[in-house]
Design an enzyme around this catalytic site. Structure first.
Site, PDB file in Angstrom:
ATOM      1  N   ARG A   1      28.624  64.768  65.220  1.00  8.96           N
ATOM      2  CA  ARG A   1      27.765  63.733  64.626  1.00  8.96           C
ATOM      3  C   ARG A   1      28.136  62.401  65.273  1.00  8.96           C
ATOM      4  O   ARG A   1      29.283  61.968  65.199  1.00  8.96           O
ATOM      5  CB  ARG A   1      28.020  63.662  63.126  1.00  8.96           C
ATOM      6  CG  ARG A   1      27.307  62.522  62.436  1.00  8.96           C
ATOM      7  CD  ARG A   1      27.729  62.406  60.985  1.00  8.96           C
ATOM      8  NE  ARG A   1      27.339  63.575  60.220  1.00  8.96           N
ATOM      9  CZ  ARG A   1      27.919  63.933  59.060  1.00  8.96           C
ATOM     10  NH1 ARG A   1      28.889  63.218  58.563  1.00  8.96           N
ATOM     11  NH2 ARG A   1      27.514  64.999  58.424  1.00  8.96           N
TER      12      ARG A   1
ATOM     13  N   ASP B   1      34.129  63.752  58.149  1.00 12.53           N
ATOM     14  CA  ASP B   1      33.773  62.348  58.352  1.00 12.53           C
ATOM     15  C   ASP B   1      34.877  61.649  59.150  1.00 12.53           C
ATOM     16  O   ASP B   1      36.019  62.097  59.170  1.00 12.53           O
ATOM     17  CB  ASP B   1      33.668  61.631  56.994  1.00 12.53           C
ATOM     18  CG  ASP B   1      32.357  61.935  56.285  1.00 12.53           C
ATOM     19  OD1 ASP B   1      31.492  62.597  56.868  1.00 12.53           O
ATOM     20  OD2 ASP B   1      32.214  61.483  55.131  1.00 12.53           O
TER      21      ASP B   1
HETATM   22  C1  LIG Z   1      24.583  61.013  58.475  1.00 11.34           C
HETATM   23  C2  LIG Z   1      25.489  59.829  58.651  1.00 11.34           C
HETATM   24  C3  LIG Z   1      26.842  60.017  58.583  1.00 11.34           C
HETATM   25  C4  LIG Z   1      27.704  58.937  58.781  1.00 11.34           C
HETATM   26  N1  LIG Z   1      29.057  59.162  58.799  1.00 11.34           N
HETATM   27  C5  LIG Z   1      29.873  58.146  59.137  1.00 11.34           C
HETATM   28  C6  LIG Z   1      31.272  58.352  59.311  1.00 11.34           C
HETATM   29  O1  LIG Z   1      31.789  59.474  59.156  1.00 11.34           O
HETATM   30  N2  LIG Z   1      32.038  57.288  59.675  1.00 11.34           N
HETATM   31  C7  LIG Z   1      31.508  56.047  59.861  1.00 11.34           C
HETATM   32  O2  LIG Z   1      32.246  55.127  60.227  1.00 11.34           O
HETATM   33  N3  LIG Z   1      30.186  55.811  59.667  1.00 11.34           N
HETATM   34  C8  LIG Z   1      29.383  56.816  59.326  1.00 11.34           C
HETATM   35  N4  LIG Z   1      28.035  56.578  59.163  1.00 11.34           N
HETATM   36  C9  LIG Z   1      27.532  55.165  59.104  1.00 11.34           C
HETATM   37  C10 LIG Z   1      27.215  54.634  60.483  1.00 11.34           C
HETATM   38  O3  LIG Z   1      28.393  54.449  61.222  1.00 11.34           O
HETATM   39  C11 LIG Z   1      26.491  53.265  60.391  1.00 11.34           C
HETATM   40  O4  LIG Z   1      27.296  52.347  59.736  1.00 11.34           O
HETATM   41  C12 LIG Z   1      25.145  53.329  59.702  1.00 11.34           C
HETATM   42  O5  LIG Z   1      24.465  54.517  59.972  1.00 11.34           O
HETATM   43  C13 LIG Z   1      24.264  52.157  60.141  1.00 11.34           C
HETATM   44  O6  LIG Z   1      24.020  52.210  61.534  1.00 11.34           O
HETATM   45  P1  LIG Z   1      22.586  52.550  62.182  1.00 11.34           P
HETATM   46  O7  LIG Z   1      22.827  53.428  63.345  1.00 11.34           O
HETATM   47  O8  LIG Z   1      21.692  53.095  61.159  1.00 11.34           O
HETATM   48  O9  LIG Z   1      22.064  51.200  62.790  1.00 11.34           O
HETATM   49  P2  LIG Z   1      21.828  49.736  62.211  1.00 11.34           P
HETATM   50  O10 LIG Z   1      21.839  48.851  63.396  1.00 11.34           O
HETATM   51  O11 LIG Z   1      22.789  49.433  61.102  1.00 11.34           O
HETATM   52  O12 LIG Z   1      20.390  49.811  61.596  1.00 11.34           O
HETATM   53  C14 LIG Z   1      19.222  50.006  62.348  1.00 11.34           C
HETATM   54  C15 LIG Z   1      17.998  49.923  61.435  1.00 11.34           C
HETATM   55  O13 LIG Z   1      18.062  50.936  60.436  1.00 11.34           O
HETATM   56  C16 LIG Z   1      17.647  50.440  59.187  1.00 11.34           C
HETATM   57  N5  LIG Z   1      18.809  50.400  58.255  1.00 11.34           N
HETATM   58  C17 LIG Z   1      20.114  50.537  58.592  1.00 11.34           C
HETATM   59  N6  LIG Z   1      20.925  50.464  57.512  1.00 11.34           N
HETATM   60  C18 LIG Z   1      20.115  50.266  56.468  1.00 11.34           C
HETATM   61  C19 LIG Z   1      20.363  50.114  55.080  1.00 11.34           C
HETATM   62  N7  LIG Z   1      21.631  50.139  54.564  1.00 11.34           N
HETATM   63  N8  LIG Z   1      19.300  49.958  54.272  1.00 11.34           N
HETATM   64  C20 LIG Z   1      18.034  49.965  54.773  1.00 11.34           C
HETATM   65  N9  LIG Z   1      17.743  50.086  56.091  1.00 11.34           N
HETATM   66  C21 LIG Z   1      18.771  50.230  56.930  1.00 11.34           C
HETATM   67  C22 LIG Z   1      17.092  49.065  59.458  1.00 11.34           C
HETATM   68  O14 LIG Z   1      15.745  49.182  59.784  1.00 11.34           O
HETATM   69  C23 LIG Z   1      17.884  48.634  60.672  1.00 11.34           C
HETATM   70  O15 LIG Z   1      17.234  47.658  61.439  1.00 11.34           O
HETATM   71  C24 LIG Z   1      27.164  57.642  59.003  1.00 11.34           C
HETATM   72  C25 LIG Z   1      25.790  57.466  59.066  1.00 11.34           C
HETATM   73  C26 LIG Z   1      24.949  58.539  58.918  1.00 11.34           C
HETATM   74  C27 LIG Z   1      23.475  58.315  59.037  1.00 11.34           C
END
Ligand SMILES: Cc1cc2nc3c(=O)[nH]c(=O)nc-3n(C[C@H](O)[C@H](O)[C@H](O)COP(=O)(O)OP(=O)(O)OC[C@H]3O[C@@H](n4cnc5c(N)ncnc54)[C@H](O)[C@@H]3O)c2cc1C
Length: 306
Positions: free
Chosen positions: A182, A132
């Protein structure tokens, strides 16, 4: 503003005690966290694997302050990997590690040695590890440790955060044969000089980074719940002639589960990031900070008598 308040609450022991002792918070926690024990993690892994989903398991252990805690985290991963192997849940399940939980903040060599031991156990179990990415002060250290681990365990995966200005260049350097990357937007509060602040700028950076990874030689792991970015990912797979086996989507446990199943039904690879463990609190609060609408969901459950 609300995001800052929630992020502050995520560091408050008093708020943690309140949330942890509220009778119904269990249901809310269960939406995003598999449970507290290895058995919980295995149960959820089996359920997801039965639906054709891949899994990456994260043992929740933040604020590791000494070697004993770091080594205890390592042991947790070793027993998890042994159990996954024994139950035939690899290679469907891999594991995700936070180097901070293995001692990175006070002893980088210890964190690397612990990560190396876990990579060896993952290889023995027929699966792999993804590191991560945490806040920007750890990026150089994490990528340096990753490069050394990859010499012995080439399938060890990296996470890159599109909100960081440096990430497009990091993608170029990591888009090499066999390299699993990732790509996520990024979950930490970062200063302007290192990270894009406007959501549109982050999204545009995500697309530029995705273009580099999908055009490259590695295995891109598109970690996002954003419907527009998922659609662009499908489009780029078409452009760059990548079969579904040559990249994957990744989403968090409990977020957009129907979309996860829809993508699987369309033939795409989807891996679900499943956190479990006693230290669920900091993780859950960050999920709430990402999307303040979840706070209402959480508050309703806290005030419910059921
Ligand atoms: C597999 C995985 C591993 C990750 N590892 C890391 C890491 O190592 N370091 C790090 O900094 N971040 C990590 N993240 C988190 C990532 O950086 C984001 O903060 C998170 O994924 C939200 O961004 P998004 O791309 O989904 O877009 P967003 O703009 O946040 O969301 C887009 C849409 O997705 C849906 N959505 C998003 N979040 C939610 C929620 N909490 N509940 C319900 N619906 C939601 C909604 O429909 C929203 O409109 C990881 C995420 C994933 C999926």
């Amino acid at each position: 503003m609300l995001r800052s308040v929630i992020l502050a609450a995520s560091r408050s022991a008093q708020v943690e005690k309140f949330v942890g002792s509220a009778p119904v918070s269990r249901d809310v926690v269960r939406r995003f966290v598999a449970g507290r024990t290895t058995e919980d993690a295995l149960r959820v892994t089996r359920e997801l694997a039965d639906q054709g989903l891949g899994i990456t398991l994260d043992h929740l252990g933040e604020d590791t302050l000494n070697a004993d805690q770091a080594n205890a985290t390592r042991e947790e991963y070793l027993s998890l990997l042994a159990a996954l192997k024994a139950e035939g849940l690899t290679p469907a399940a891999e594991v995700s590690l936070k180097l901070s939980a293995l001692g990175q903040a006070f002893d980088e060599d210890l964190a690397e040695a612990n990560a190396r031991t876990i990579c060896a156990a993952a290889a023995d179990a027929g699966t792999t590890v993804t590191l991560d990415m945490e806040d920007h002060t750890t990026t150089d250290s994490t990528l340096a440790i990753l490069a050394r681990l990859r010499k012995d365990y080439p399938s060890t995966g990296a996470v890159l955060q599109a909100y960081l200005r440096r990430t497009e260049q990091d993608c170029r350097e990591l888009a090499t044969a066999g390299s699993r990357v990732r790509l996520c937007k990024g979950a930490y509060k970062e200063p302007e000089h290192v990270a894009y602040q406007a959501p549109l700028e982050v999204d545009k950076s995500y697309v530029r980074c995705m273009n580099v990874l999908m055009a490259g030689q590695g295995h891109p792991m598109l970690a996002t719940h954003d419907p527009r970015l998922v659609a662009i990912g499908q489009d780029r797979a078409h452009w760059f002639d990548r079969s579904p086996a040559e990249f994957e989507f990744q989403m968090l446990y409990g977020i957009r589960p129907e979309e996860q199943r829809r993508l699987v039904a369309e033939g795409f690879g989807v891996r679900v990031y499943v956190p479990y463990g006693e230290q669920w609190y900091g993780y859950l609060m960050r999920r709430l900070a990402e999307r303040p609408a979840n706070l209402m969901f959480f508050a309703r459950a806290l005030s419910s008598k059921k």
